[in-house]
Design an enzyme around this catalytic site. Structure first.
Site, PDB file in Angstrom:
ATOM      1  N   ARG A  85       0.826  -1.224   0.000  1.00  0.00           N
ATOM      2  CA  ARG A  85       0.000   0.000   0.000  1.00  0.00           C
ATOM      3  C   ARG A  85       0.846   1.254   0.000  1.00  0.00           C
ATOM      4  O   ARG A  85       1.944   1.279   0.554  1.00  0.00           O
ATOM      5  CB  ARG A  85      -0.834   0.049   1.288  1.00  0.00           C
ATOM      6  CG  ARG A  85      -1.993  -0.862   1.286  1.00  0.00           C
ATOM      7  CD  ARG A  85      -2.968  -0.437   2.366  1.00  0.00           C
ATOM      8  NE  ARG A  85      -2.595  -0.880   3.706  1.00  0.00           N
ATOM      9  CZ  ARG A  85      -3.199  -0.461   4.799  1.00  0.00           C
ATOM     10  NH1 ARG A  85      -4.169   0.436   4.724  1.00  0.00           N
ATOM     11  NH2 ARG A  85      -2.850  -0.930   5.976  1.00  0.00           N
ATOM     12  N   ARG A 154      -0.166  -6.946  17.183  1.00  0.00           N
ATOM     13  CA  ARG A 154      -0.377  -5.501  17.388  1.00  0.00           C
ATOM     14  C   ARG A 154      -1.256  -5.261  18.615  1.00  0.00           C
ATOM     15  O   ARG A 154      -0.975  -4.388  19.445  1.00  0.00           O
ATOM     16  CB  ARG A 154      -1.032  -4.910  16.136  1.00  0.00           C
ATOM     17  CG  ARG A 154      -0.065  -4.863  14.970  1.00  0.00           C
ATOM     18  CD  ARG A 154      -0.728  -4.567  13.654  1.00  0.00           C
ATOM     19  NE  ARG A 154       0.294  -4.339  12.622  1.00  0.00           N
ATOM     20  CZ  ARG A 154       0.063  -4.321  11.319  1.00  0.00           C
ATOM     21  NH1 ARG A 154      -1.158  -4.519  10.854  1.00  0.00           N
ATOM     22  NH2 ARG A 154       1.034  -4.097  10.469  1.00  0.00           N
ATOM     23  N   HIS A 178      -8.497  -9.408   7.199  1.00  0.00           N
ATOM     24  CA  HIS A 178      -7.418  -8.457   7.494  1.00  0.00           C
ATOM     25  C   HIS A 178      -7.749  -7.103   6.862  1.00  0.00           C
ATOM     26  O   HIS A 178      -7.283  -6.767   5.778  1.00  0.00           O
ATOM     27  CB  HIS A 178      -6.129  -9.044   6.902  1.00  0.00           C
ATOM     28  CG  HIS A 178      -4.891  -8.321   7.275  1.00  0.00           C
ATOM     29  ND1 HIS A 178      -4.541  -8.033   8.574  1.00  0.00           N
ATOM     30  CD2 HIS A 178      -3.879  -7.843   6.498  1.00  0.00           C
ATOM     31  CE1 HIS A 178      -3.374  -7.397   8.572  1.00  0.00           C
ATOM     32  NE2 HIS A 178      -2.954  -7.265   7.334  1.00  0.00           N
TER      33      HIS A 178
HETATM   34  N1  APR Z   1       7.073 -12.639  -8.893  1.00  0.00           N
HETATM   35  C1  APR Z   1       7.964 -12.507  -7.885  1.00  0.00           C
HETATM   36  N2  APR Z   1       8.124 -11.369  -7.206  1.00  0.00           N
HETATM   37  C2  APR Z   1       7.378 -10.327  -7.549  1.00  0.00           C
HETATM   38  C3  APR Z   1       6.426 -10.383  -8.587  1.00  0.00           C
HETATM   39  C4  APR Z   1       6.295 -11.606  -9.267  1.00  0.00           C
HETATM   40  N3  APR Z   1       5.416 -11.753 -10.261  1.00  0.00           N
HETATM   41  N4  APR Z   1       5.815  -9.167  -8.678  1.00  0.00           N
HETATM   42  C5  APR Z   1       6.366  -8.390  -7.751  1.00  0.00           C
HETATM   43  N5  APR Z   1       7.316  -9.067  -7.068  1.00  0.00           N
HETATM   44  C6  APR Z   1       8.199  -8.602  -6.008  1.00  0.00           C
HETATM   45  C7  APR Z   1       8.686  -7.165  -6.157  1.00  0.00           C
HETATM   46  O1  APR Z   1       9.700  -7.057  -7.136  1.00  0.00           O
HETATM   47  C8  APR Z   1       9.172  -6.883  -4.750  1.00  0.00           C
HETATM   48  O2  APR Z   1      10.535  -7.239  -4.574  1.00  0.00           O
HETATM   49  O3  APR Z   1       7.533  -8.614  -4.770  1.00  0.00           O
HETATM   50  C9  APR Z   1       8.304  -7.793  -3.866  1.00  0.00           C
HETATM   51  C10 APR Z   1       7.353  -7.039  -2.959  1.00  0.00           C
HETATM   52  O4  APR Z   1       8.127  -6.363  -2.052  1.00  0.00           O
HETATM   53  P1  APR Z   1       7.760  -4.909  -1.497  1.00  0.00           P
HETATM   54  O5  APR Z   1       7.289  -4.062  -2.619  1.00  0.00           O
HETATM   55  O6  APR Z   1       8.905  -4.438  -0.682  1.00  0.00           O
HETATM   56  O7  APR Z   1       6.493  -5.201  -0.559  1.00  0.00           O
HETATM   57  P2  APR Z   1       6.459  -5.825   0.930  1.00  0.00           P
HETATM   58  O8  APR Z   1       6.501  -4.737   1.922  1.00  0.00           O
HETATM   59  O9  APR Z   1       7.456  -6.924   1.034  1.00  0.00           O
HETATM   60  O10 APR Z   1       4.974  -6.410   0.928  1.00  0.00           O
HETATM   61  C11 APR Z   1       4.614  -7.451   0.058  1.00  0.00           C
HETATM   62  O11 APR Z   1       2.835  -8.227   1.442  1.00  0.00           O
HETATM   63  O12 APR Z   1       1.875  -7.381   3.396  1.00  0.00           O
HETATM   64  C12 APR Z   1       1.762  -7.475   2.008  1.00  0.00           C
HETATM   65  O13 APR Z   1       0.596  -5.458   1.409  1.00  0.00           O
HETATM   66  C13 APR Z   1       1.828  -6.113   1.346  1.00  0.00           C
HETATM   67  O14 APR Z   1       1.071  -6.864  -0.800  1.00  0.00           O
HETATM   68  C14 APR Z   1       2.222  -6.486  -0.052  1.00  0.00           C
HETATM   69  C15 APR Z   1       3.122  -7.721   0.155  1.00  0.00           C
END
Ligand code: APR
Length: 311
Positions: A85, A154, A178
């Site tokens: 988000r 939390r 959630h």
């Molecule tokens: N295959 C593999 N990895 C992917 C793909 C895919 N098709 N698409 C995106 N990613 C990777 C991104 O490149 C990034 O490294 O997923 C990772 C997501 O990491 P962040 O953007 O840092 O997000 P993060 O804080 O880890 O949260 C991930 O979990 O809690 C939920 O809402 C949050 O949806 C979010 C997810």
């Protein structure tokens, strides 16, 4: 000796912290999978943690990759692939982008790690866990979503902060999907067995409930460029350790209900027993009329988002 293999699909904020935590707990060898354009990034993270191991005397191995062949026969798969988000976004706003990512991930995991225990963390998590289970065809006991573990942590933390007592002594649970209508079960919250109603005023309890429901949003606004990741990773670790250690922990998690709590065919946060067979059962606790009404409101929101997956 077979060493446990843990596949992290998504090597962003949560995936990175998971890689570190799983290494430091020596849970097993770790494969971090990300998109081809992020492959070098996760290779770098894996190498960074590989070179941290001597400091901690740890022997597990890590690799970063964009090739799903590398997760072959993983025992545990943790899915954080997708976008998090931004301020002023709800978790539900992520559905359109993340559903396509989760569908692709589920197809790959189905082929490469057909026996894995899967924890889905990507939001909106109830709908994403549902999507993963539908697309993979895995038994529901092996596809569970991160929700209550994080929300309960939390709730516990805020009770500890308000009372000035140790979080170790707080026992409580958050049920439901959630999202902003999740249900912190105040009635069951205690510190060392003492009901919190004996320790805090109703006004303070109400504010803890509100803060628990909005904690994710509070963190999103403070961070400015992502969502919670340390506590998310720690909560996922709790679920994975319950599975690997056959602990029979009772952890509120997003799980496919088939009649439990009046829900049929949807993933929603309910108390789950996690052990060597994955989610071994859902505990159906008696809810008061007020709690039932809150759960129903929450379910309507989960249902609407899940129905939007079109699956
Ligand atoms: N295959 C593999 N990895 C992917 C793909 C895919 N098709 N698409 C995106 N990613 C990777 C991104 O490149 C990034 O490294 O997923 C990772 C997501 O990491 P962040 O953007 O840092 O997000 P993060 O804080 O880890 O949260 C991930 O979990 O809690 C939920 O809402 C949050 O949806 C979010 C997810």
């Amino acid at each position: 000796m077979h060493r446990t293999k843990i596949a992290l699909i998504g090597g962003g904020q949560i995936g990175s912290v998971l890689a570190l935590m799983a290494t430091q707990k020596e849970l097993g060898n770790i494969v971090i999978v990300d998109r081809p354009e992020s492959e070098n990034n996760v290779k770098g993270k894996a190498l960074d943690i590989m070179t941290l191991r001597p400091h901690d005397g740890i022997d597990v191995e890590l690799i970063g990759t964009s090739n799903y062949d590398d997760i072959d026969d993983a025992d545990v798969v943790i899915v954080t692939a997708g976008i998090p988000r931004k301020p002023n976004m709800s978790r539900d706003d992520l559905l359109g982008i993340n559903i396509e990512i989760i569908k692709g991930v589920a197809e790959e995991v189905k082929v490469h790690a057909p026996n894995a225990f899967v924890v889905v963390a990507t939001n909106p998590v109830d709908a994403m866990s549902y999507t993963f289970q539908k697309v993979s065809g895995f038994p529901k006991s092996r596809v569970v979503g991160l929700s209550g573990a994080l929300d309960t942590g939390r709730f516990q933390a805020f009770i500890a902060m308000e009372t000035g007592l140790s979080a170790n002594d707080v026992s409580c649970m958050v049920m439901g999907g959630h999202g902003p209508t999740m249900i912190p079960l105040v009635r069951t919250a205690t510190v060392a067995g003492i009901p919190i109603s004996e320790l805090l005023t109703q006004e303070r309890i109400d504010s803890i409930m509100k803060r628990t429901r909005e904690a994710g949003t509070e963190i999103v606004h403070l961070l400015g460029n992502g969502s919670a990741y340390f506590s998310s990773a720690a909560s996922i670790m709790e679920m994975v350790e319950a599975y690997l250690g056959d602990k029979k922990r009772v952890i509120s998690s997003s799980m496919l209900c088939e009649g439990e709590y009046g829900v049929n065919g949807y993933y929603i946060g309910v108390p789950c027993v996690i052990g060597t067979n994955g989610v071994e059962r859902i505990i159906e606790a008696d809810l008061t009329d007020d709690e039932k009404a809150m759960f129903q409101t929450n379910f309507e929101a989960v249902k609407a988002t899940t129905d939007n997956t079109g699956l």
